[in-house]
Design an enzyme around this catalytic site. Structure first.
Site, PDB file in Angstrom:
ATOM      1  N   GLU A 194       0.816  -1.223   0.000  1.00  0.00           N
ATOM      2  CA  GLU A 194       0.000   0.000   0.000  1.00  0.00           C
ATOM      3  C   GLU A 194       0.846   1.268   0.000  1.00  0.00           C
ATOM      4  O   GLU A 194       0.395   2.321  -0.450  1.00  0.00           O
ATOM      5  CB  GLU A 194      -0.968   0.004   1.187  1.00  0.00           C
ATOM      6  CG  GLU A 194      -2.084  -1.049   1.090  1.00  0.00           C
ATOM      7  CD  GLU A 194      -1.665  -2.415   1.632  1.00  0.00           C
ATOM      8  OE1 GLU A 194      -0.460  -2.614   1.911  1.00  0.00           O
ATOM      9  OE2 GLU A 194      -2.556  -3.294   1.774  1.00  0.00           O
ATOM     10  N   PHE A 243     -11.306  -6.856  14.525  1.00  0.00           N
ATOM     11  CA  PHE A 243     -10.268  -7.350  13.620  1.00  0.00           C
ATOM     12  C   PHE A 243      -9.891  -6.264  12.603  1.00  0.00           C
ATOM     13  O   PHE A 243     -10.751  -5.687  11.947  1.00  0.00           O
ATOM     14  CB  PHE A 243     -10.778  -8.608  12.894  1.00  0.00           C
ATOM     15  CG  PHE A 243      -9.789  -9.159  11.910  1.00  0.00           C
ATOM     16  CD1 PHE A 243      -8.551  -9.644  12.339  1.00  0.00           C
ATOM     17  CD2 PHE A 243     -10.070  -9.166  10.558  1.00  0.00           C
ATOM     18  CE1 PHE A 243      -7.633 -10.133  11.431  1.00  0.00           C
ATOM     19  CE2 PHE A 243      -9.155  -9.662   9.640  1.00  0.00           C
ATOM     20  CZ  PHE A 243      -7.929 -10.148  10.083  1.00  0.00           C
ATOM     21  N   GLN A 244      -8.613  -5.979  12.499  1.00  0.00           N
ATOM     22  CA  GLN A 244      -8.052  -4.988  11.566  1.00  0.00           C
ATOM     23  C   GLN A 244      -8.648  -3.592  11.759  1.00  0.00           C
ATOM     24  O   GLN A 244      -8.796  -2.824  10.798  1.00  0.00           O
ATOM     25  CB  GLN A 244      -8.183  -5.460  10.112  1.00  0.00           C
ATOM     26  CG  GLN A 244      -7.372  -6.732   9.876  1.00  0.00           C
ATOM     27  CD  GLN A 244      -7.174  -7.082   8.425  1.00  0.00           C
ATOM     28  OE1 GLN A 244      -8.043  -6.842   7.598  1.00  0.00           O
ATOM     29  NE2 GLN A 244      -6.030  -7.691   8.122  1.00  0.00           N
ATOM     30  N   LYS A 269     -17.517  -0.314   6.754  1.00  0.00           N
ATOM     31  CA  LYS A 269     -18.011  -1.345   5.843  1.00  0.00           C
ATOM     32  C   LYS A 269     -19.534  -1.280   5.694  1.00  0.00           C
ATOM     33  O   LYS A 269     -20.073  -1.460   4.593  1.00  0.00           O
ATOM     34  CB  LYS A 269     -17.575  -2.724   6.352  1.00  0.00           C
ATOM     35  CG  LYS A 269     -17.773  -3.811   5.325  1.00  0.00           C
ATOM     36  CD  LYS A 269     -17.046  -5.088   5.702  1.00  0.00           C
ATOM     37  CE  LYS A 269     -17.245  -6.160   4.644  1.00  0.00           C
ATOM     38  NZ  LYS A 269     -16.537  -7.399   4.975  1.00  0.00           N
ATOM     39  N   MET A 327      24.339   8.420   0.519  1.00  0.00           N
ATOM     40  CA  MET A 327      24.267   9.738   1.150  1.00  0.00           C
ATOM     41  C   MET A 327      24.636   9.656   2.630  1.00  0.00           C
ATOM     42  O   MET A 327      25.279  10.561   3.174  1.00  0.00           O
ATOM     43  CB  MET A 327      22.859  10.331   0.966  1.00  0.00           C
ATOM     44  CG  MET A 327      22.726  11.752   1.450  1.00  0.00           C
ATOM     45  SD  MET A 327      23.948  12.845   0.704  1.00  0.00           S
ATOM     46  CE  MET A 327      23.029  13.556  -0.649  1.00  0.00           C
TER      47      MET A 327
HETATM   48  C1  LIG Z   1      18.744  14.408   0.379  1.00  0.00           C
HETATM   49  C2  LIG Z   1      18.034  15.714   0.146  1.00  0.00           C
HETATM   50  C3  LIG Z   1      18.776  16.854  -0.118  1.00  0.00           C
HETATM   51  C4  LIG Z   1      18.144  18.057  -0.404  1.00  0.00           C
HETATM   52  N1  LIG Z   1      18.907  19.136  -0.758  1.00  0.00           N
HETATM   53  C5  LIG Z   1      18.302  20.250  -1.222  1.00  0.00           C
HETATM   54  C6  LIG Z   1      19.057  21.343  -1.756  1.00  0.00           C
HETATM   55  O1  LIG Z   1      20.277  21.307  -1.830  1.00  0.00           O
HETATM   56  N2  LIG Z   1      18.387  22.406  -2.227  1.00  0.00           N
HETATM   57  C7  LIG Z   1      17.009  22.480  -2.200  1.00  0.00           C
HETATM   58  O2  LIG Z   1      16.444  23.456  -2.678  1.00  0.00           O
HETATM   59  N3  LIG Z   1      16.289  21.488  -1.669  1.00  0.00           N
HETATM   60  C8  LIG Z   1      16.894  20.380  -1.202  1.00  0.00           C
HETATM   61  N4  LIG Z   1      16.124  19.341  -0.724  1.00  0.00           N
HETATM   62  C9  LIG Z   1      14.653  19.490  -0.726  1.00  0.00           C
HETATM   63  C10 LIG Z   1      14.160  20.267   0.483  1.00  0.00           C
HETATM   64  O3  LIG Z   1      14.148  19.424   1.596  1.00  0.00           O
HETATM   65  C11 LIG Z   1      12.740  20.833   0.231  1.00  0.00           C
HETATM   66  O4  LIG Z   1      11.879  19.789  -0.114  1.00  0.00           O
HETATM   67  C12 LIG Z   1      12.700  21.854  -0.903  1.00  0.00           C
HETATM   68  O5  LIG Z   1      13.709  22.825  -0.735  1.00  0.00           O
HETATM   69  C13 LIG Z   1      11.341  22.525  -0.925  1.00  0.00           C
HETATM   70  O6  LIG Z   1      11.186  23.279  -2.081  1.00  0.00           O
HETATM   71  P1  LIG Z   1       9.987  24.319  -2.215  1.00  0.00           P
HETATM   72  O7  LIG Z   1       9.959  25.188  -1.024  1.00  0.00           O
HETATM   73  O8  LIG Z   1      10.130  24.933  -3.562  1.00  0.00           O
HETATM   74  O9  LIG Z   1       8.707  23.373  -2.335  1.00  0.00           O
HETATM   75  P2  LIG Z   1       7.568  22.945  -1.281  1.00  0.00           P
HETATM   76  O10 LIG Z   1       8.134  22.406  -0.052  1.00  0.00           O
HETATM   77  O11 LIG Z   1       6.641  22.085  -2.061  1.00  0.00           O
HETATM   78  O12 LIG Z   1       6.856  24.307  -0.934  1.00  0.00           O
HETATM   79  C14 LIG Z   1       6.073  24.971  -1.879  1.00  0.00           C
HETATM   80  C15 LIG Z   1       5.582  26.248  -1.293  1.00  0.00           C
HETATM   81  O13 LIG Z   1       4.755  26.883  -2.266  1.00  0.00           O
HETATM   82  C16 LIG Z   1       3.529  27.271  -1.651  1.00  0.00           C
HETATM   83  N5  LIG Z   1       2.477  27.224  -2.667  1.00  0.00           N
HETATM   84  C17 LIG Z   1       1.705  26.181  -3.032  1.00  0.00           C
HETATM   85  N6  LIG Z   1       0.835  26.520  -3.971  1.00  0.00           N
HETATM   86  C18 LIG Z   1       1.054  27.830  -4.236  1.00  0.00           C
HETATM   87  C19 LIG Z   1       0.467  28.771  -5.115  1.00  0.00           C
HETATM   88  N7  LIG Z   1      -0.537  28.429  -5.949  1.00  0.00           N
HETATM   89  N8  LIG Z   1       0.947  30.044  -5.107  1.00  0.00           N
HETATM   90  C20 LIG Z   1       1.960  30.411  -4.262  1.00  0.00           C
HETATM   91  N9  LIG Z   1       2.527  29.559  -3.396  1.00  0.00           N
HETATM   92  C21 LIG Z   1       2.100  28.280  -3.397  1.00  0.00           C
HETATM   93  C22 LIG Z   1       3.302  26.276  -0.541  1.00  0.00           C
HETATM   94  O14 LIG Z   1       2.433  26.794   0.438  1.00  0.00           O
HETATM   95  C23 LIG Z   1       4.727  26.047  -0.044  1.00  0.00           C
HETATM   96  O15 LIG Z   1       5.083  26.986   0.940  1.00  0.00           O
HETATM   97  C24 LIG Z   1      16.735  18.134  -0.384  1.00  0.00           C
HETATM   98  C25 LIG Z   1      15.992  17.002  -0.081  1.00  0.00           C
HETATM   99  C26 LIG Z   1      16.623  15.795   0.164  1.00  0.00           C
HETATM  100  C27 LIG Z   1      15.794  14.600   0.442  1.00  0.00           C
HETATM  101  C1  LIG Z   2      12.725   5.528   4.328  1.00  0.00           C
HETATM  102  C2  LIG Z   2      14.042   6.180   4.602  1.00  0.00           C
HETATM  103  N1  LIG Z   2      14.902   5.630   5.478  1.00  0.00           N
HETATM  104  C3  LIG Z   2      16.105   6.215   5.708  1.00  0.00           C
HETATM  105  C4  LIG Z   2      16.456   7.377   5.068  1.00  0.00           C
HETATM  106  C5  LIG Z   2      17.797   8.044   5.344  1.00  0.00           C
HETATM  107  N2  LIG Z   2      18.609   8.072   4.109  1.00  0.00           N
HETATM  108  C6  LIG Z   2      18.692   9.162   3.324  1.00  0.00           C
HETATM  109  S1  LIG Z   2      19.626   8.907   1.941  1.00  0.00           S
HETATM  110  C7  LIG Z   2      19.961   7.321   2.405  1.00  0.00           C
HETATM  111  C8  LIG Z   2      20.825   6.433   1.558  1.00  0.00           C
HETATM  112  C9  LIG Z   2      20.222   6.104   0.235  1.00  0.00           C
HETATM  113  O1  LIG Z   2      20.980   5.064  -0.343  1.00  0.00           O
HETATM  114  P1  LIG Z   2      20.719   4.626  -1.829  1.00  0.00           P
HETATM  115  O2  LIG Z   2      19.280   4.379  -2.055  1.00  0.00           O
HETATM  116  O3  LIG Z   2      21.641   3.525  -2.201  1.00  0.00           O
HETATM  117  O4  LIG Z   2      21.080   5.958  -2.646  1.00  0.00           O
HETATM  118  P2  LIG Z   2      22.520   6.683  -2.766  1.00  0.00           P
HETATM  119  O5  LIG Z   2      22.588   7.721  -1.713  1.00  0.00           O
HETATM  120  O6  LIG Z   2      23.554   5.633  -2.617  1.00  0.00           O
HETATM  121  O7  LIG Z   2      22.484   7.290  -4.141  1.00  0.00           O
HETATM  122  C10 LIG Z   2      19.337   7.010   3.622  1.00  0.00           C
HETATM  123  C11 LIG Z   2      19.455   5.709   4.318  1.00  0.00           C
HETATM  124  C12 LIG Z   2      15.502   7.929   4.187  1.00  0.00           C
HETATM  125  N3  LIG Z   2      15.727   9.084   3.551  1.00  0.00           N
HETATM  126  N4  LIG Z   2      14.333   7.308   3.946  1.00  0.00           N
END
Ligand SMILES: Cc1cc2nc3c(=O)[nH]c(=O)nc-3n(C[C@H](O)[C@H](O)[C@H](O)COP(=O)(O)OP(=O)(O)OC[C@H]3O[C@@H](n4cnc5c(N)ncnc54)[C@H](O)[C@@H]3O)c2cc1C
Ligand SMILES: Cc1ncc(C[n+]2csc(CCOP(=O)(O)OP(=O)(O)O)c2C)c(N)n1
Ligand SMILES: [Mg+2]
Length: 570
Positions: free
Chosen positions: A49, A111-112, A161, A473
């Protein structure tokens, strides 16, 4: 017309324009499945799911429409939790429908039985239990409205249900949503608006911070006009990628923890930031105390709760990005920011920018090569759905997106296991598009059971596993901050190509750089799904990197070669 609640549910979904439902059956939702069999709705049987919710999410992100996931009560519903939270953190419009035990049994630990509305309260935009057949149609209409209006988000509808089994009158025209009428509050604060205009027309070193809200608003065209008129360069968040073409000279690239060095430096030197539809995530700002200290800030944002949440701003305009930009545009003077743009170009020159394609083949296969080749071979035209980790950041750096909604990735929750199911969802939403899942060897193992869904549904997506033998990472953090103590990050994986074969999918292992392009080309030529297992350099890291909590300009830079830091412009 008298129908069962289950039939009403199907009829309502059809009226709402739904064509696909991603789900998994069980006792408490069985009446709905029985009705589904006689409806025009296409039900996609997932293998878990969580996959259903990510598929619905990928479906929503690819089109802007609502994605629908369905599960039974108890474990079916709890398996959805990660996918719901993923959609919540990235404002994705998903409606989840769960079966619930009969209303007479509610609260008896039947159940569930789980209190799924209780569990998902903090990770849904709205949720509700329906225990009467006559409430199903109206509640679903409300769910769709809520999910995809204002700031979008997931909504869960839990249906007992007995409500599915009981008969009630169904009349689409009378089962109208009964939501509190939107308060006709005039969000337009003239003072804030005037201050924003003044700041825009007087700044010398402005940068636009473009976020996902621009795409959610469908404001790409007006945003483009705004950039042309104001002549202000654009930095994008990870989730903003695609809202403005990567190939446009005014596009600087991604900001933040793994953003381009010159983008972060330009932000730190700016005298004005114009944040549009972005929420100043900590991955974007680094240390708030030192974030863009010299800059005034304008925030254009639909959700009032985001204003001054992380970053205090000088002018906030609350409203839809497209409408707000259209209102601002006539007041924005055409400006020449030549000196500032030239300075940013210098910042860029000082970075270790080289064309990775012209580097001699050192016998090593780097993830950056694979992703840059994928970009070249697909002409930048594919929908790329990434998982979470190093490969996700390399995708953002080396695949250059010119079109909105072509990078689909879990940003806020950073959910490993997202890519494969979300790519399946994206393909159902955009059947004519070329869809690639780019996924790590770790994340792939979290939801790889959905390969069977691909086969059962005969869909044609391609899968590129960036296989570095590590939870890359996390290994990178251990390398930088824990003295290379690689605890629990070396990762054994099955032979992914053989695994794909076992599912009935063609799989291929790629170990050398010269084999990358032919492998991608042959996958594209196939009219069936193909899985490519790219065995890349095991201990490569993503640069630059702003350590968590450090200032945005305090980036760890790539030590000298073998590989350059980021790709040059397309
Ligand atoms: C491993 C990892 C590394 C990351 N590194 C980076 C990085 O280096 N740089 C980076 O940028 N991000 C990075 N991120 C992503 C980061 O965590 C955020 O998800 C991202 O920065 C959010 O982008 P955002 O604010 O544009 O989008 P969202 O979080 O989706 O926010 C969108 C915003 O727009 C607003 N909005 C929605 N609809 C409208 C509308 N119609 N008009 C006006 N506003 C609206 C919402 O209210 C919200 O505040 C990383 C994520 C991971 C998992
Ligand atoms: C469900 C979940 N568990 C743990 C993490 C923490 N985490 C962030 S990146 C990462 C490693 C990802 O490894 P892989 O899928 O091999 O990608 P790579 O970084 O090697 O490109 C982990 C464990 C996460 N983001 N999501
Ligand atoms: Mg890995």
């Amino acid at each position: 017309m008298k129908l069962t609640g289950a039939q009403i549910l199907c009829e309502t979904l059809e009226h709402l324009g739904v064509r696909h439902i991603f789900g998994y059956p069980g006792g408490a939702i069985l009446p709905v499945y029985d009705a589904l069999g006689k409806s025009k709705l296409h039900h996609i049987l997932v293998r878990h799911e969580q996959g259903a919710t990510h598929m619905a999410d990928g479906y929503a992100r690819a089109t802007g429409g609502v994605g629908v996931a369905m599960a039974t009560s108890g474990p079916g519903a709890t398996n959805m939790v990660t996918g719901i939270a993923t959609a919540m953190l990235d404002s994705s419009p998903v409606v989840c429908i769960t079966g619930q035990v009969s209303s007479k049994l509610l609260g008896s630990d039947a159940f569930q039985e789980v209190d799924i509305t209780g569990i998902t309260m903090p990770i849904t935009k709205h949720n509700v239990v329906v225990s009467k057949a006559e409430d199903i149609a109206r509640t679903l209409r409300e769910a769709f409205l809520i999910a995809n209006s204002g700031r979008p988000g997931p909504v869960l509808v839990d249906i007992t249900k007995d409500a599915q089994q009981a008969f009630a009158e169904f009349d689409w025209d009378t089962c109208l949503p009964q939501l509190p009428t939107k308060r006709l509050r005039d969000n337009h604060d003239q003072q804030e608006f005037d201050r924003a205009v003044d700041l825009l027309n007087t700044s010398k070193r402005p940068v636009i911070l473009a976020g996902r809200g621009i795409m959610l608003s469908g404001a790409m065209r007006i945003f483009d006009q705004f950039v042309r008129t104001s002549n202000i360069p654009v930095a994008m968040t990870l989730l903003g990628i695609g809202c403005f073409p990567a190939s446009d000279p005014m596009n600087l690239g991604m900001m933040g923890m793994h953003g381009e060095a010159w983008v972060n430096n330009a932000i730190q030197e700016a005298d004005l930031l114009i944040a549009v539809g972005m929420r100043f995530d900590d991955r974007v700002t680094g240390d708030l105390r030192t974030y863009a200290r010299n800059a005034r800030k304008i925030h254009i944002e639909v959700d009032r709760a985001e204003i001054n949440k992380n970053v205090k701003v000088d002018a906030a305009i609350i409203g839809d990005a497209g409408e707000t930009l259209a209102n601002l545009l006539p007041h924005v003077h055409e400006r020449d920011h030549g000196a500032w743009l030239a300075h940013i170009k210098e910042l860029k020159g000082d970075s270790a920018v080289r064309d990775i394609q012209s580097l001699p083949d050192s016998g090593h296969l780097y993830a950056a090569h694979v992703i840059n080749d994928l970009w070249k071979v697909t002409n930048g035209g594919a929908i790329v759905v990434t998982d979470v980790g190093q490969h996700q950041m390399w995708e953002a750096q080396y695949y250059h997106h010119d079109q909105p909604r072509t990078l689909i990735t879990s940003g806020g929750l950073g959910t490993m296991g997202f890519a494969l199911p979300a790519a399946i969802g994206a393909k159902f939403a955009r059947p004519d598009a070329e869809v690639w899942a780019v996924v790590g060897d770790g994340g792939f193992q979290m939801t790889m059971c959905e390969l069977a869904t691909i086969v059962q549904e005969k869909i044609n997506i391609n899968i590129a596993i960036i296989n570095n033998g590590f939870l890359g990472m996390v290994r990178q953090w251990q390398e930088f901050f824990y003295d290379k103590r690689y605890v629990a990050t070396p990762l054994v994986a099955p032979d992914f190509a053989a695994l794909a074969n076992a599912f009935g999918i063609r799989g291929e292992r790629v170990t050398t750089r010269q084999d990358v392009v032919p492998a991608i080309e042959s996958a594209r030529d196939s009219d069936q799904a193909v899985l490519l297992d790219f065995r890349v350099e095991q201990e490569d890291s993503v640069y630059p990197m702003v350590p968590a909590g450090a200032s945005l300009h305090e980036m760890i830079r790539r030590p000298n070669n073998p590989l350059v830091e980021t790709a040059t412009e397309p």
